[in-house]
Design an enzyme around this catalytic site. Structure first.
Site, short mmCIF file in Angstrom:
data_model
loop_
_atom_site.label_atom_id
_atom_site.label_comp_id
_atom_site.label_asym_id
_atom_site.label_seq_id
_atom_site.Cartn_x
_atom_site.Cartn_y
_atom_site.Cartn_z
N GLN A 78 0.85 -1.20 0.00
CA GLN A 78 0.00 0.00 0.00
C GLN A 78 0.88 1.25 0.00
O GLN A 78 1.21 1.81 1.04
CB GLN A 78 -0.94 0.01 1.20
CG GLN A 78 -1.95 1.12 1.09
CD GLN A 78 -3.04 1.03 2.13
OE1 GLN A 78 -3.20 0.05 2.82
NE2 GLN A 78 -3.81 2.09 2.20
N PHE A 79 1.24 1.70 -1.22
CA PHE A 79 2.12 2.85 -1.34
C PHE A 79 1.50 4.12 -0.77
O PHE A 79 2.21 5.05 -0.40
CB PHE A 79 2.55 3.06 -2.80
CG PHE A 79 1.58 3.84 -3.63
CD1 PHE A 79 1.76 5.20 -3.82
CD2 PHE A 79 0.49 3.23 -4.22
CE1 PHE A 79 0.87 5.93 -4.59
CE2 PHE A 79 -0.41 3.94 -4.98
CZ PHE A 79 -0.23 5.31 -5.17
N THR A 80 0.18 4.16 -0.64
CA THR A 80 -0.47 5.37 -0.14
C THR A 80 -0.09 5.68 1.31
O THR A 80 -0.31 6.80 1.77
CB THR A 80 -2.01 5.28 -0.26
OG1 THR A 80 -2.47 4.15 0.48
CG2 THR A 80 -2.42 5.15 -1.72
#
Length: 149
Positions: A78-80
Site C-alpha cells: 500500500q504505497f499510499t
C-alpha cells in the site's frame, strides 16, 4: 518502511474477483515502501511485527506475539501509506519508492516474515485490490522503520 498492522480473526484480499491471499487469526499488514528503505528496514520491521506482543494471554493481557500464537500474516502492498498530506489537498507521493524498488523490498519483507516461521499470504503488487478483514479488538498499530512515529 511503514506498516499499518491490524490484529484480525480473518482477512483476505481479492484481485478482479480472484482471491490472492487469505488467513485466519493473525495480522493484516499494510506495507508502504519509502524510497530510502534498505534491507535493514526489512529486517527491523519483520522482526518487530512478528514479535510485537499484541495478542491476549490467558489473563486477557496483551502479552503474546504472532510467533507465540502461531497466527498467520496477510501482507498487502500500500504505497499510499507514504502519502504526504501536510500541504494542499492532494497527497504527494514523492517519498514513496519507485515500483521496481518497492516490489523487490515488498517481496523481501514477505520472505523475512516467512523465515520467522509465520504462515504468510499476500496481495498482488500494483494491482487494484479489495481487502476484507475482521479486526479483532480492534487492535491497530502504526510502525515506521525510520521511527518517525
Amino acid at each position: 518502511m511503514r506498516a499499518v498492522i491490524q490484529r484480525v480473526s480473518k482477512a483476505s484480499v481479492t484481485v478482479n474477483g480472484r482471491e490472492t491471499g487469505a488467513i485466519g487469526a493473525g495480522l493484516l499488514t499494510l506495507l508502504g515502501v519509502h524510497e530510502a528503505d534498505k534491507q535493514q528496514d526489512i529486517v527491523w520491521l519483520a522482526e518487530k511485527v512478528v514479535n510485537l506482543r499484541i495478542f491476549d494471554d490467558e489473563a486477557g493481557l496483551m502479552n503474546r506475539s504472532l510467533v507465540d500464537t502461531g497466527g498467520a500474516m496477510l501482507v498487502v502492498s500500500q504505497f499510499t501509506l507514504l502519502g504526504d498530506c501536510r500541504c494542499g489537498r492532494r497527497p504527494s507521493w514523492s517519498e514513496a519508492a519507485k515500483p521496481e524498488q518497492a516490489k523487490h523490498l515488498y517481496l523481501d519483507f514477505i520472505e523475512a516474515v516467512k523465515s520467522c516461521g509465520i504462515v504468510t499470504a499476500c496481495g498482488e503488487f500494483q494491482a487494484m485490490m479489495e481487502v476484507s478483514l475482521v479486526n479483532s479488538g480492534p487492535v491497530t498499530m502504526l510502525l515506521d522503520s525510520q521511527k518517525k512515529f
